[in-house]
Design a protein around this motif. Structure first.
Motif, PDB file in Angstrom:
ATOM      1  N   LEU A  25     -26.148 -29.663  21.413  1.00 36.41           N
ATOM      2  CA  LEU A  25     -26.689 -30.623  20.457  1.00 36.41           C
ATOM      3  C   LEU A  25     -25.570 -31.158  19.582  1.00 36.41           C
ATOM      4  N   GLY A  26     -25.666 -32.438  19.247  1.00 36.01           N
ATOM      5  CA  GLY A  26     -24.642 -33.052  18.411  1.00 36.01           C
ATOM      6  C   GLY A  26     -25.240 -33.692  17.168  1.00 36.01           C
ATOM      7  N   VAL A  27     -24.574 -33.505  16.045  1.00 35.78           N
ATOM      8  CA  VAL A  27     -24.967 -34.182  14.802  1.00 35.78           C
ATOM      9  C   VAL A  27     -23.789 -35.028  14.324  1.00 35.78           C
ATOM     10  N   THR A  28     -24.117 -36.185  13.784  1.00 37.06           N
ATOM     11  CA  THR A  28     -23.093 -37.107  13.303  1.00 37.06           C
ATOM     12  C   THR A  28     -22.878 -36.891  11.812  1.00 37.06           C
ATOM     13  N   LYS A  29     -21.652 -36.613  11.431  1.00 33.51           N
ATOM     14  CA  LYS A  29     -21.315 -36.366  10.034  1.00 33.51           C
ATOM     15  C   LYS A  29     -21.138 -37.685   9.289  1.00 33.51           C
ATOM     16  N   GLY A  56     -21.898 -24.001   6.908  1.00 34.83           N
ATOM     17  CA  GLY A  56     -21.570 -24.207   8.321  1.00 34.83           C
ATOM     18  C   GLY A  56     -21.449 -25.689   8.629  1.00 34.83           C
ATOM     19  N   GLU A  57     -20.431 -26.046   9.377  1.00 30.90           N
ATOM     20  CA  GLU A  57     -20.169 -27.460   9.668  1.00 30.90           C
ATOM     21  C   GLU A  57     -21.329 -28.097  10.418  1.00 30.90           C
ATOM     22  N   PHE A  58     -21.960 -27.324  11.319  1.00 29.68           N
ATOM     23  CA  PHE A  58     -23.044 -27.889  12.125  1.00 29.68           C
ATOM     24  C   PHE A  58     -24.402 -27.691  11.472  1.00 29.68           C
ATOM     25  N   THR A  59     -24.758 -26.449  11.158  1.00 28.49           N
ATOM     26  CA  THR A  59     -26.129 -26.195  10.700  1.00 28.49           C
ATOM     27  C   THR A  59     -26.421 -26.800   9.335  1.00 28.49           C
ATOM     28  N   SER A  60     -25.404 -26.962   8.507  1.00 30.68           N
ATOM     29  CA  SER A  60     -25.650 -27.596   7.213  1.00 30.68           C
ATOM     30  C   SER A  60     -26.050 -29.061   7.409  1.00 30.68           C
ATOM     31  N   GLU A  61     -25.450 -29.712   8.414  1.00 34.76           N
ATOM     32  CA  GLU A  61     -25.832 -31.088   8.746  1.00 34.76           C
ATOM     33  C   GLU A  61     -27.204 -31.113   9.420  1.00 34.76           C
ATOM     34  N   GLY A 114     -37.761 -38.493  12.403  1.00 38.42           N
ATOM     35  CA  GLY A 114     -37.293 -39.858  12.576  1.00 38.42           C
ATOM     36  C   GLY A 114     -35.794 -39.974  12.696  1.00 38.42           C
ATOM     37  N   ASP A 115     -35.056 -38.930  12.282  1.00 34.66           N
ATOM     38  CA  ASP A 115     -33.598 -38.946  12.413  1.00 34.66           C
ATOM     39  C   ASP A 115     -33.198 -38.731  13.873  1.00 34.66           C
ATOM     40  N   THR A 116     -31.930 -38.996  14.153  1.00 34.02           N
ATOM     41  CA  THR A 116     -31.418 -38.916  15.522  1.00 34.02           C
ATOM     42  C   THR A 116     -30.600 -37.650  15.744  1.00 34.02           C
TER      43      THR A 116
END
Length: 258
Positions: free
Chosen positions: A44-48, A79-84, A91-93
């Motif tokens: 899974l990817g999240v955009t910062k 955490g860099e990932f889970t905090s995001e 509705g978010d991507t």
């Protein structure tokens, strides 16, 4: 690069449910082309805020036949990932790699009578997917789900686990499942007390299940924190249960992507 050439798809968050201050579940849409085996994981990817993307591996909680994808996450402080991830809302991507990964799947075992699913924390996720797939109910005579958490409130998906017996396609097989929750930091009615390794070492886990863990009959899947996996594997190795490899089938399969 065109969307079709990208290695990921953009999925929409359908639901985000906090369970405790440090645990939450999330459900997304599912690309029609995304295929996986029960027990596998997705990246899974999240955009910062700066536009960069952070990727992490998450096992699917949902079954291979669901029209959505569901995941179970812990919030890592700072955490860099889970905090995001924990800030995302309906509705978010969320970005999802087009390919599923992992070998914590039933084809790791060529035989066996009893299946033990040993999990800590969010490591229960792949086992929930496996338990929603009919294959496991046909393949084994007994299925023991062991789910360990620090406190009882951290034992997630209790309604899903209890509801498996009520599903039409599992009705004649529901008797095969034994659910053994265990809590490590408090006493809780209906749950064992102690770490999985302690319960195996003392014999209490087998006593509670009414089954022996043996190379002949037992097949064991382990998912959770790396120390638990290492310690449990060492205990099982002393009982002659070995890691199952493609070239040499055994009795133990693990997933460790921490």
């Amino acid at each position: 690069m065109t969307a079709s050439a990208e290695k990921f798809t953009r999925q929409t968050l359908l639901d985000v449910t906090p369970l405790t201050p440090s645990l939450f579940t999330l459900r997304t849409t599912r690309d029609p082309g995304f295929r996986f085996q029960a027990g596998q994981f997705a990246r899974l990817g999240v955009t910062k805020a700066d536009g960069s993307v952070v990727w992490r591996a998450y096992s699917m909680v949902s079954s291979p036949y669901d029209e959505f994808l569901e995941f179970f996450s812990i919030v890592v402080p700072d955490g860099e990932f889970t905090s995001e991830l924990s800030r995302l809302r309906e509705g978010d991507t969320l970005l999802v790699d087009r390919q599923a990964f992992g070998y914590l799947t039933l084809d790791r075992f060529v035989d066996g009578r009893d299946l033990w699913l040993l999990s800590t924390g969010t490591g229960v996720a792949p086992f929930l997917s496996i338990l929603q797939d009919f294959e496991v109910w046909e393949k084994f005579e007994r299925i023991v789900l062991v789910y360990s958490a620090r406190e009882a409130k951290e034992l997630a998906y209790q309604a899903l686990i209890a509801g498996l017996a009520e599903r039409d396609y599992l009705a004649e097989h529901a008797h095969k499942l034994l659910y053994l929750p265990t809590v490590t930091r408090e006493q809780h009615p209906g749950a064992l007390t102690g770490r999985i390794t302690q319960l195996i070492d003392s014999g209490e886990l087998e006593q509670a299940a009414g089954l022996e863990i043996s190379p002949e009959h037992s097949r064991v899947m382990i998912c959770g924190n790396p120390q638990m996996i290492d310690d449990t594997r060492a205990l099982l190795k002393r009982r002659e249960l070995r890691l199952s490899l493609s070239r040499k089938p055994g009795q133990v399969a693990v997933e460790n992507y921490w």
